[in-house]
Design an enzyme around this catalytic site. Structure first.
Site, PDB file in Angstrom:
ATOM      1  N   CYS A 116       0.822  -1.199   0.000  1.00 24.75           N
ATOM      2  CA  CYS A 116       0.000   0.000   0.000  1.00 24.75           C
ATOM      3  C   CYS A 116       0.860   1.253   0.000  1.00 24.75           C
ATOM      4  O   CYS A 116       1.950   1.287   0.561  1.00 24.75           O
ATOM      5  CB  CYS A 116      -0.900   0.028   1.230  1.00 24.75           C
ATOM      6  SG  CYS A 116      -1.888  -1.451   1.464  1.00 24.75           S
ATOM      7  N   ARG A 123       4.702   0.011  -6.195  1.00 22.84           N
ATOM      8  CA  ARG A 123       4.630  -0.789  -4.980  1.00 22.84           C
ATOM      9  C   ARG A 123       3.628  -1.942  -5.116  1.00 22.84           C
ATOM     10  O   ARG A 123       3.658  -2.874  -4.314  1.00 22.84           O
ATOM     11  CB  ARG A 123       4.241   0.099  -3.788  1.00 22.84           C
ATOM     12  CG  ARG A 123       5.263   1.172  -3.485  1.00 22.84           C
ATOM     13  CD  ARG A 123       4.726   2.210  -2.530  1.00 22.84           C
ATOM     14  NE  ARG A 123       4.624   1.720  -1.174  1.00 22.84           N
ATOM     15  CZ  ARG A 123       5.544   1.883  -0.232  1.00 22.84           C
ATOM     16  NH1 ARG A 123       6.670   2.521  -0.526  1.00 22.84           N
ATOM     17  NH2 ARG A 123       5.368   1.432   0.986  1.00 22.84           N
ATOM     18  N   TRP A 135      -3.113  -2.645  -1.407  1.00 21.97           N
ATOM     19  CA  TRP A 135      -2.808  -4.042  -1.720  1.00 21.97           C
ATOM     20  C   TRP A 135      -3.544  -4.868  -0.678  1.00 21.97           C
ATOM     21  O   TRP A 135      -3.251  -4.799   0.506  1.00 21.97           O
ATOM     22  CB  TRP A 135      -1.299  -4.264  -1.650  1.00 21.97           C
ATOM     23  CG  TRP A 135      -0.831  -5.562  -2.222  1.00 21.97           C
ATOM     24  CD1 TRP A 135      -0.627  -5.863  -3.529  1.00 21.97           C
ATOM     25  CD2 TRP A 135      -0.468  -6.743  -1.484  1.00 21.97           C
ATOM     26  NE1 TRP A 135      -0.153  -7.150  -3.652  1.00 21.97           N
ATOM     27  CE2 TRP A 135      -0.056  -7.710  -2.417  1.00 21.97           C
ATOM     28  CE3 TRP A 135      -0.458  -7.078  -0.128  1.00 21.97           C
ATOM     29  CZ2 TRP A 135       0.364  -8.981  -2.036  1.00 21.97           C
ATOM     30  CZ3 TRP A 135      -0.052  -8.336   0.240  1.00 21.97           C
ATOM     31  CH2 TRP A 135       0.358  -9.273  -0.708  1.00 21.97           C
ATOM     32  N   ASN A 188      -1.200   1.908   5.692  1.00 25.96           N
ATOM     33  CA  ASN A 188      -0.328   0.905   5.090  1.00 25.96           C
ATOM     34  C   ASN A 188       0.154  -0.008   6.197  1.00 25.96           C
ATOM     35  O   ASN A 188       0.710   0.454   7.191  1.00 25.96           O
ATOM     36  CB  ASN A 188       0.866   1.581   4.407  1.00 25.96           C
ATOM     37  CG  ASN A 188       1.932   0.588   3.978  1.00 25.96           C
ATOM     38  OD1 ASN A 188       1.647  -0.580   3.734  1.00 25.96           O
ATOM     39  ND2 ASN A 188       3.169   1.047   3.903  1.00 25.96           N
ATOM     40  N   GLY A 189      -0.039  -1.326   6.048  1.00 29.49           N
ATOM     41  CA  GLY A 189       0.430  -2.261   7.061  1.00 29.49           C
ATOM     42  C   GLY A 189      -0.696  -3.123   7.601  1.00 29.49           C
ATOM     43  O   GLY A 189      -1.740  -3.279   6.972  1.00 29.49           O
ATOM     44  N   GLU A 243      16.705 -17.067 -10.385  1.00 27.79           N
ATOM     45  CA  GLU A 243      16.259 -15.742 -10.822  1.00 27.79           C
ATOM     46  C   GLU A 243      15.488 -15.825 -12.133  1.00 27.79           C
ATOM     47  O   GLU A 243      14.444 -15.170 -12.304  1.00 27.79           O
ATOM     48  CB  GLU A 243      17.473 -14.819 -10.973  1.00 27.79           C
ATOM     49  CG  GLU A 243      17.212 -13.504 -11.677  1.00 27.79           C
ATOM     50  CD  GLU A 243      16.335 -12.524 -10.920  1.00 27.79           C
ATOM     51  OE1 GLU A 243      16.033 -11.453 -11.458  1.00 27.79           O
ATOM     52  OE2 GLU A 243      15.924 -12.843  -9.776  1.00 27.79           O
ATOM     53  N   LYS A 253      11.542 -14.702 -12.411  1.00 35.41           N
ATOM     54  CA  LYS A 253      11.081 -13.650 -13.322  1.00 35.41           C
ATOM     55  C   LYS A 253      10.018 -14.173 -14.277  1.00 35.41           C
ATOM     56  O   LYS A 253       9.035 -13.499 -14.564  1.00 35.41           O
ATOM     57  CB  LYS A 253      12.266 -13.080 -14.109  1.00 35.41           C
ATOM     58  CG  LYS A 253      13.173 -12.174 -13.312  1.00 35.41           C
ATOM     59  CD  LYS A 253      12.471 -10.879 -12.923  1.00 35.41           C
ATOM     60  CE  LYS A 253      13.387  -9.977 -12.106  1.00 35.41           C
ATOM     61  NZ  LYS A 253      13.618 -10.468 -10.740  1.00 35.41           N
ATOM     62  N   GLU A 270       6.647 -14.711 -12.330  1.00 33.39           N
ATOM     63  CA  GLU A 270       5.966 -13.523 -11.833  1.00 33.39           C
ATOM     64  C   GLU A 270       5.502 -12.604 -12.962  1.00 33.39           C
ATOM     65  O   GLU A 270       4.534 -11.857 -12.781  1.00 33.39           O
ATOM     66  CB  GLU A 270       6.832 -12.761 -10.830  1.00 33.39           C
ATOM     67  CG  GLU A 270       8.105 -12.160 -11.339  1.00 33.39           C
ATOM     68  CD  GLU A 270       8.939 -11.520 -10.215  1.00 33.39           C
ATOM     69  OE1 GLU A 270       8.441 -11.440  -9.072  1.00 33.39           O
ATOM     70  OE2 GLU A 270      10.086 -11.111 -10.477  1.00 33.39           O
ATOM     71  N   HIS A 278      17.141 -35.969  -9.032  1.00 35.34           N
ATOM     72  CA  HIS A 278      16.483 -36.226  -7.754  1.00 35.34           C
ATOM     73  C   HIS A 278      15.067 -35.658  -7.718  1.00 35.34           C
ATOM     74  O   HIS A 278      14.605 -35.166  -6.681  1.00 35.34           O
ATOM     75  CB  HIS A 278      17.323 -35.643  -6.612  1.00 35.34           C
ATOM     76  CG  HIS A 278      18.674 -36.248  -6.508  1.00 35.34           C
ATOM     77  ND1 HIS A 278      18.926 -37.436  -5.848  1.00 35.34           N
ATOM     78  CD2 HIS A 278      19.876 -35.862  -7.016  1.00 35.34           C
ATOM     79  CE1 HIS A 278      20.208 -37.737  -5.933  1.00 35.34           C
ATOM     80  NE2 HIS A 278      20.806 -36.793  -6.639  1.00 35.34           N
ATOM     81  N   LYS A 334       6.019  -4.108  -4.948  1.00 36.40           N
ATOM     82  CA  LYS A 334       7.447  -3.790  -5.041  1.00 36.40           C
ATOM     83  C   LYS A 334       8.100  -3.822  -3.670  1.00 36.40           C
ATOM     84  O   LYS A 334       9.146  -4.420  -3.483  1.00 36.40           O
ATOM     85  CB  LYS A 334       7.608  -2.403  -5.676  1.00 36.40           C
ATOM     86  CG  LYS A 334       9.060  -1.987  -5.906  1.00 36.40           C
ATOM     87  CD  LYS A 334       9.677  -2.784  -7.011  1.00 36.40           C
ATOM     88  CE  LYS A 334      11.042  -2.244  -7.405  1.00 36.40           C
ATOM     89  NZ  LYS A 334      11.671  -3.076  -8.443  1.00 36.40           N
TER      90      LYS A 334
END
Length: 607
Positions: free
Chosen positions: A2, A27, A74, A98-99, A479, A483, A486, A502, A602
């Site tokens: 948020c 964000r 969010w 926010n939180g 990585e 990427k 997402e 395995h 973010k």
């Protein structure tokens, strides 16, 4: 997560709030809203989805007033709907938050027992109703707000406006960042300096537990005990002109093309090109005698830590632990006296990092942060800060910040190795030279991106993709997979190449692309052998390698992407770029929201 903005001024607040919220889009969010005072009364406009929807609401139903608050949400408590969008409140107060307020259920039950009627499922409304209850008893906004703060537990930042008070905005922080911006005849609050960049560059950050009364001319800050305090006003490095896509389609595309400059700028902070030596930054410990080093971060920053662990252990001969911060904070590990910890973050505001930092500090560890925002909470709460020079990174998926972080860690590994006697001056110069050549190699990669765009056509229809790497290339496989999943929403996994037998080998058939990070070097033959095993089972092998490796891999790989040949030490930095480019191009082909993937944020400022 948020984002919060607020303004107290002389001109209409809504357009300025909307512009500031646009700068917080990076964000991540799923609804947005604004509240102002109109003739002394609280009014608000809210919308589900992107800020364009809120802009349409404001166009059809304008919101006048020179004081106001805004929010990008969010979703945590309650679905991402207009009803649950911020601001929340009553006829007396409107609040953005926010939180997470952890004891909201207990407080809600208490307020409902006293007759309060709730309209939403959010924890934010609980705080608003708590303030409103105290206002109804005749308390001033300051007393009601401060008193409510003492009842709530959690990590949060808050801003509030009050009916009948057109020159008074209240704000507070506990575990989440909040800044106050100083203008001429106007004042601002925001989740970070980036949001306030077009409005002012004079910023003061609230400390933990602070709350503030903000007017159009000044701000009075109080600590958690309600004692007046002063917080330093600084000039932030951000400017309104620093943020824009230019001629690129997406922020991510622009930021991918900034890799060479960012790597070069970051290296120049730490490397003397004349002597080929890495200068030692000011640290709260001596690398020569350090018994153990903790490395921690979240998301791509944790992958940086995993890569750096190889460097610190193999080059500097320094025992290392690499932990994801959200697990480290609960693991309660035994700690070596005199040890140190490095936390890696782009924003410097990640809640799990901050909690893990506190745990390790309690255990007697020195704390160093590697961040991109000098004014961030992590920076302010560390014993030392090492800066990346990535500039604002707007796309939710980290790109240039990732290679900047790797560059810092590579420099530190060389400096520590020299201090510990693990390498001599000649070897330091050789490896430093390899580092200084990376920006040029990165520029060549970006200039020849057509092959990776073509490769994206082969990947876009896949349901599953497997990434493989060995040694320091294993984290880069992670990585690449991160990427791709997402950005394009394709399921992807990164594995150590030796672990393929395995478990993951069971997934392989002719519909599963197997993407390998396989530069020539000491581990090449073993990785190539793993790829042959995958090819024998019908896997479509796609190899990122150099010209030496390509000769062997072309015998069984369906595609070979040839990268510049570099020293194995710096190969992870260079190989990170094409896997990020591939994820970008696949996402573009699939038509996903490249800069703001669904459900992602973010800066994750809640647990």
């Amino acid at each position: 997560m948020c984002g919060i903005v607020g303004v107290v001024g002389q001109v209409e607040a809504a357009p300025r709030l909307l512009e500031a919220l646009r700068r917080l889009e990076y964000r991540g969010y799923d609804s947005a809203g604004i509240a102002t005072l109109v003739n002394g009364h609280v009014e608000r406009r809210r919308a589900e989805g992107k800020l364009g929807n809120l802009a349409e609401v404001l166009e059809h139903d304008p919101l006048p007033g020179t004081i106001g608050i805004g929010h990008t949400r969010w979703a945590t408590h309650g679905a991402p709907t207009t009803r649950n969008a911020h601001p929340h409140g009553t006829t007396r107060v409107s609040i953005v938050h926010n939180g997470i307020i952890e004891n909201h259920a207990e407080l809600r039950a208490e307020l409902e027992a006293e007759g309060a009627e709730f309209e939403t499922e959010t924890d934010t409304e609980t705080f608003a109703r708590l303030v409103d209850h105290r206002l109804a008893l005749g308390e001033s906004p300051e007393i009601a707000f401060s008193g409510a703060l003492k009842r709530v537990h959690g990590a949060f930042a808050l801003a509030a406006v009050f009916a009948g008070h057109p020159r008074k905005l209240l704000a507070a922080r506990q575990g989440a960042p909040l800044a106050i911006g100083y203008g001429e005849g106007e004042m601002f609050v925001g989740s970070d300096a980036l949001a306030l960049a077009p409005l002012t560059r004079r910023i003061a950050y609230l400390d933990e537990g602070d709350w503030a009364v903000v007017s159009d001319t000044d701000a009075q800050v109080y600590d958690a005990n309600d004692a007046p305090v002063q917080r330093a006003v600084k000039t932030t490095a951000f400017s309104g002109a620093a943020i824009g896509k230019g001629n690129y389609r997406h922020f991510m595309e622009k930021e991918l093309h900034e890799h060479p400059a960012v790597i070069g700028d970051t290296l120049r902070q730490y490397v003397d090109p004349a002597t080929r030596a890495v200068s030692r930054p000011a640290l709260p410990f001596d690398p020569a005698t350090l018994p153990r080093l903790w490395l921690s971060g979240c998301g791509s920053a944790f992958i940086v830590c995993q890569t750096a662990r190889y460097w610190f252990e193999t080059i500097a001969r320094l025992p290392c632990d690499a932990d994801v911060a959200s697990e480290l904070r609960y693991r309660d590990p035994p700690m070596t006296g005199g040890g140190a910890a490095m936390f890696v973050s782009q924003s410097g505001e990640t809640a799990d990092n901050l909690a893990a930092m506190k745990l390790l500090r309690t255990g007697g560890q020195s704390i160093v942060s590697v961040v991109n925002v000098p004014e961030s909470t992590m920076s302010r709460e560390s014993d030392a800060t090492l800066m990346t020079v990535a500039g604002p990174e707007i796309s939710v998926a980290s790109t240039k910040a990732f290679t900047a972080q790797l560059s810092v860690m590579a420099c530190l590994a060389l400096n520590f190795a020299r201090a510990r006697g693990a390498i001599d001056a000649e070897e330091e110069a050789r490896l430093t030279t390899a580092l200084l050549e990376v920006p040029e190699h990165a520029a060549r990669l970006l200039d020849a991106s057509a092959e990776i765009e073509a490769l994206a056509e082969d990947i876009k229809g896949a349901r599953d993709v497997l990434y493989l790497g060995r040694g320091s290339m294993f984290p880069i496989a992670l990585e690449g997979a991160l990427k791709l999943k997402e950005l394009s929403y394709i399921h992807a996994e990164g594995y150590a190449a030796g672990e393929m037998k395995h478990g993951p080998i069971a997934l392989i058939d002719d519909s599963v692309p197997v993407i390998s990070l396989c530069p020539s070097g000491p581990l090449f033959e073993k990785t190539a052998s793993n790829l042959q095993e995958a090819a024998a089972r019908g896997g479509r092998i796609i190899a990122f390698t150099d010209e030496d490796g390509a000769q062997a891999l072309r015998r069984f790989a369906s595609r070979v992407v040839v990268l510049p040949k570099v020293d194995p030490f710096v190969a992870p930095i260079l190989h990170a770029i094409p896997v990020q480019m591939l994820a970008y191009h696949v996402a573009v082909l699939k038509g996903t929201d490249v800069d703001q993937p669904r459900n992602l944020a973010k800066a994750v400022t809640v647990e």
